[in-house]
Design a protein around this motif. Structure first.
Motif, PDB file in Angstrom:
ATOM      1  N   LEU A 173       3.074 -19.672 -12.919  1.00  0.00           N
ATOM      2  CA  LEU A 173       4.015 -19.351 -11.840  1.00  0.00           C
ATOM      3  C   LEU A 173       3.511 -18.179 -11.011  1.00  0.00           C
ATOM      4  O   LEU A 173       3.609 -18.191  -9.775  1.00  0.00           O
ATOM      5  N   MET A 174       2.957 -17.174 -11.674  1.00  0.00           N
ATOM      6  CA  MET A 174       2.432 -16.021 -10.944  1.00  0.00           C
ATOM      7  C   MET A 174       1.186 -16.404 -10.141  1.00  0.00           C
ATOM      8  O   MET A 174       0.981 -15.900  -9.040  1.00  0.00           O
ATOM      9  N   LEU A 175       0.378 -17.300 -10.668  1.00  0.00           N
ATOM     10  CA  LEU A 175      -0.795 -17.768  -9.926  1.00  0.00           C
ATOM     11  C   LEU A 175      -0.352 -18.501  -8.661  1.00  0.00           C
ATOM     12  O   LEU A 175      -0.921 -18.311  -7.582  1.00  0.00           O
ATOM     13  N   THR A 176       0.688 -19.297  -8.787  1.00  0.00           N
ATOM     14  CA  THR A 176       1.251 -19.979  -7.617  1.00  0.00           C
ATOM     15  C   THR A 176       1.761 -18.958  -6.604  1.00  0.00           C
ATOM     16  O   THR A 176       1.542 -19.102  -5.394  1.00  0.00           O
ATOM     17  N   SER A 177       2.417 -17.915  -7.098  1.00  0.00           N
ATOM     18  CA  SER A 177       2.902 -16.856  -6.211  1.00  0.00           C
ATOM     19  C   SER A 177       1.743 -16.164  -5.500  1.00  0.00           C
ATOM     20  O   SER A 177       1.824 -15.884  -4.301  1.00  0.00           O
ATOM     21  N   THR A 200       0.480 -16.942   3.172  1.00  0.00           N
ATOM     22  CA  THR A 200       1.490 -16.531   4.151  1.00  0.00           C
ATOM     23  C   THR A 200       1.246 -15.151   4.750  1.00  0.00           C
ATOM     24  O   THR A 200       1.906 -14.771   5.712  1.00  0.00           O
ATOM     25  N   GLY A 201       0.330 -14.395   4.149  1.00  0.00           N
ATOM     26  CA  GLY A 201       0.107 -13.021   4.600  1.00  0.00           C
ATOM     27  C   GLY A 201       1.108 -12.039   4.022  1.00  0.00           C
ATOM     28  O   GLY A 201       1.088 -10.851   4.349  1.00  0.00           O
ATOM     29  N   ASP A 202       1.979 -12.518   3.148  1.00  0.00           N
ATOM     30  CA  ASP A 202       2.999 -11.644   2.571  1.00  0.00           C
ATOM     31  C   ASP A 202       2.393 -10.590   1.650  1.00  0.00           C
ATOM     32  O   ASP A 202       2.945  -9.500   1.509  1.00  0.00           O
ATOM     33  N   GLY A 203       1.259 -10.890   1.035  1.00  0.00           N
ATOM     34  CA  GLY A 203       0.600  -9.898   0.184  1.00  0.00           C
ATOM     35  C   GLY A 203       0.197  -8.670   0.975  1.00  0.00           C
ATOM     36  O   GLY A 203       0.424  -7.534   0.550  1.00  0.00           O
ATOM     37  N   LEU A 204      -0.381  -8.892   2.129  1.00  0.00           N
ATOM     38  CA  LEU A 204      -0.769  -7.793   3.016  1.00  0.00           C
ATOM     39  C   LEU A 204       0.465  -6.998   3.445  1.00  0.00           C
ATOM     40  O   LEU A 204       0.474  -5.766   3.387  1.00  0.00           O
ATOM     41  N   ARG A 205       1.510  -7.688   3.853  1.00  0.00           N
ATOM     42  CA  ARG A 205       2.732  -7.007   4.300  1.00  0.00           C
ATOM     43  C   ARG A 205       3.347  -6.160   3.190  1.00  0.00           C
ATOM     44  O   ARG A 205       3.768  -5.031   3.426  1.00  0.00           O
ATOM     45  N   ARG A 206       3.380  -6.694   1.987  1.00  0.00           N
ATOM     46  CA  ARG A 206       3.970  -5.934   0.872  1.00  0.00           C
ATOM     47  C   ARG A 206       3.133  -4.703   0.537  1.00  0.00           C
ATOM     48  O   ARG A 206       3.672  -3.633   0.273  1.00  0.00           O
ATOM     49  N   ARG A 207       1.822  -4.865   0.533  1.00  0.00           N
ATOM     50  CA  ARG A 207       0.954  -3.716   0.238  1.00  0.00           C
ATOM     51  C   ARG A 207       1.150  -2.626   1.280  1.00  0.00           C
ATOM     52  O   ARG A 207       1.311  -1.447   0.949  1.00  0.00           O
ATOM     53  N   GLN A 208       1.150  -3.008   2.538  1.00  0.00           N
ATOM     54  CA  GLN A 208       1.312  -2.023   3.607  1.00  0.00           C
ATOM     55  C   GLN A 208       2.689  -1.373   3.571  1.00  0.00           C
ATOM     56  O   GLN A 208       2.809  -0.163   3.777  1.00  0.00           O
ATOM     57  N   ALA A 209       3.717  -2.151   3.300  1.00  0.00           N
ATOM     58  CA  ALA A 209       5.075  -1.601   3.225  1.00  0.00           C
ATOM     59  C   ALA A 209       5.198  -0.574   2.103  1.00  0.00           C
ATOM     60  O   ALA A 209       5.974   0.383   2.209  1.00  0.00           O
ATOM     61  N   ALA A 210       4.417  -0.764   1.052  1.00  0.00           N
ATOM     62  CA  ALA A 210       4.439   0.173  -0.079  1.00  0.00           C
ATOM     63  C   ALA A 210       3.553   1.390   0.172  1.00  0.00           C
ATOM     64  O   ALA A 210       3.557   2.333  -0.616  1.00  0.00           O
ATOM     65  N   GLY A 211       2.780   1.357   1.251  1.00  0.00           N
ATOM     66  CA  GLY A 211       1.912   2.482   1.577  1.00  0.00           C
ATOM     67  C   GLY A 211       0.672   2.575   0.706  1.00  0.00           C
ATOM     68  O   GLY A 211       0.117   3.662   0.526  1.00  0.00           O
ATOM     69  N   GLN A 254      -8.517 -16.103   3.510  1.00  0.00           N
ATOM     70  CA  GLN A 254      -9.866 -16.665   3.579  1.00  0.00           C
ATOM     71  C   GLN A 254     -10.369 -17.169   2.234  1.00  0.00           C
ATOM     72  O   GLN A 254     -11.309 -17.953   2.188  1.00  0.00           O
ATOM     73  N   ARG A 255      -9.772 -16.693   1.159  1.00  0.00           N
ATOM     74  CA  ARG A 255     -10.142 -17.126  -0.190  1.00  0.00           C
ATOM     75  C   ARG A 255      -8.869 -17.378  -0.990  1.00  0.00           C
ATOM     76  O   ARG A 255      -7.856 -16.713  -0.790  1.00  0.00           O
ATOM     77  N   THR A 256      -8.960 -18.311  -1.903  1.00  0.00           N
ATOM     78  CA  THR A 256      -7.828 -18.619  -2.771  1.00  0.00           C
ATOM     79  C   THR A 256      -7.873 -17.721  -3.999  1.00  0.00           C
ATOM     80  O   THR A 256      -8.882 -17.701  -4.708  1.00  0.00           O
ATOM     81  N   PRO A 257      -6.803 -16.972  -4.246  1.00  0.00           N
ATOM     82  CA  PRO A 257      -6.770 -16.127  -5.448  1.00  0.00           C
ATOM     83  C   PRO A 257      -6.865 -16.977  -6.716  1.00  0.00           C
ATOM     84  O   PRO A 257      -6.231 -18.031  -6.816  1.00  0.00           O
ATOM     85  N   ARG A 258      -7.679 -16.511  -7.658  1.00  0.00           N
ATOM     86  CA  ARG A 258      -7.884 -17.236  -8.911  1.00  0.00           C
ATOM     87  C   ARG A 258      -7.964 -16.258 -10.076  1.00  0.00           C
ATOM     88  O   ARG A 258      -8.301 -15.099  -9.900  1.00  0.00           O
ATOM     89  N   GLY A 259      -7.675 -16.766 -11.253  1.00  0.00           N
ATOM     90  CA  GLY A 259      -7.905 -16.034 -12.488  1.00  0.00           C
ATOM     91  C   GLY A 259      -6.905 -14.931 -12.781  1.00  0.00           C
ATOM     92  O   GLY A 259      -5.857 -14.812 -12.153  1.00  0.00           O
ATOM     93  N   ARG A 260      -7.275 -14.137 -13.783  1.00  0.00           N
ATOM     94  CA  ARG A 260      -6.394 -13.062 -14.261  1.00  0.00           C
ATOM     95  C   ARG A 260      -6.106 -12.033 -13.171  1.00  0.00           C
ATOM     96  O   ARG A 260      -5.013 -11.491 -13.096  1.00  0.00           O
ATOM     97  N   ALA A 310      -0.337 -10.825  -8.149  1.00  0.00           N
ATOM     98  CA  ALA A 310       0.995 -11.384  -7.907  1.00  0.00           C
ATOM     99  C   ALA A 310       2.073 -10.574  -8.615  1.00  0.00           C
ATOM    100  O   ALA A 310       3.145 -10.333  -8.047  1.00  0.00           O
ATOM    101  N   CYS A 311       1.795 -10.146  -9.835  1.00  0.00           N
ATOM    102  CA  CYS A 311       2.767  -9.320 -10.566  1.00  0.00           C
ATOM    103  C   CYS A 311       3.017  -8.009  -9.823  1.00  0.00           C
ATOM    104  O   CYS A 311       4.166  -7.573  -9.682  1.00  0.00           O
ATOM    105  N   LEU A 312       1.945  -7.392  -9.352  1.00  0.00           N
ATOM    106  CA  LEU A 312       2.070  -6.151  -8.594  1.00  0.00           C
ATOM    107  C   LEU A 312       2.871  -6.376  -7.318  1.00  0.00           C
ATOM    108  O   LEU A 312       3.800  -5.626  -7.009  1.00  0.00           O
TER     109      LEU A 312
END
Length: 79
Positions: free
Chosen positions: A8-12, A19-30, A54-60, A66-68
């Motif tokens: 489930l976390m890998l899917t996330s 979606t670019g949400d990873g970038l937005r969350r990182r930036q919002a957290a400073g 540009q790349r698909t996240p894989r592995g641990r 995703a957890c972060l």
């Protein structure tokens, strides 16, 4: 290890990347690209590629990312 939760976390992670949400969350957290990359055990270049879709996240590392991001999303919403 909880295999279902990991999948489930890998899917996330892949959704955060697509979606670019990873970038937005990182930036919002400073947090910097280097800080997050170091925390999940990947190079800043790899994280940048994930964040830009540009790349698909894989592995641990993808699961850790995703957890972060999931936790960052909770923290930013509760501020």
């Amino acid at each position: 290890m909880d295999v279902v939760n990991d999948l489930l976390m890998l899917t996330s992670a892949r959704t955060f990347a697509a979606t670019g949400d990873g970038l937005r969350r990182r930036q919002a957290a400073g947090l910097s690209l280097r800080e997050v990359a170091a925390a999940v055990g990947i190079s800043p270049t790899t994280l940048w590629r994930w964040e830009k879709g540009q790349r698909t996240p894989r592995g641990r590392a993808a699961i850790a990312w995703a957890c972060l991001l999931d936790e960052l999303g909770r923290k930013v919403r509760t501020r």
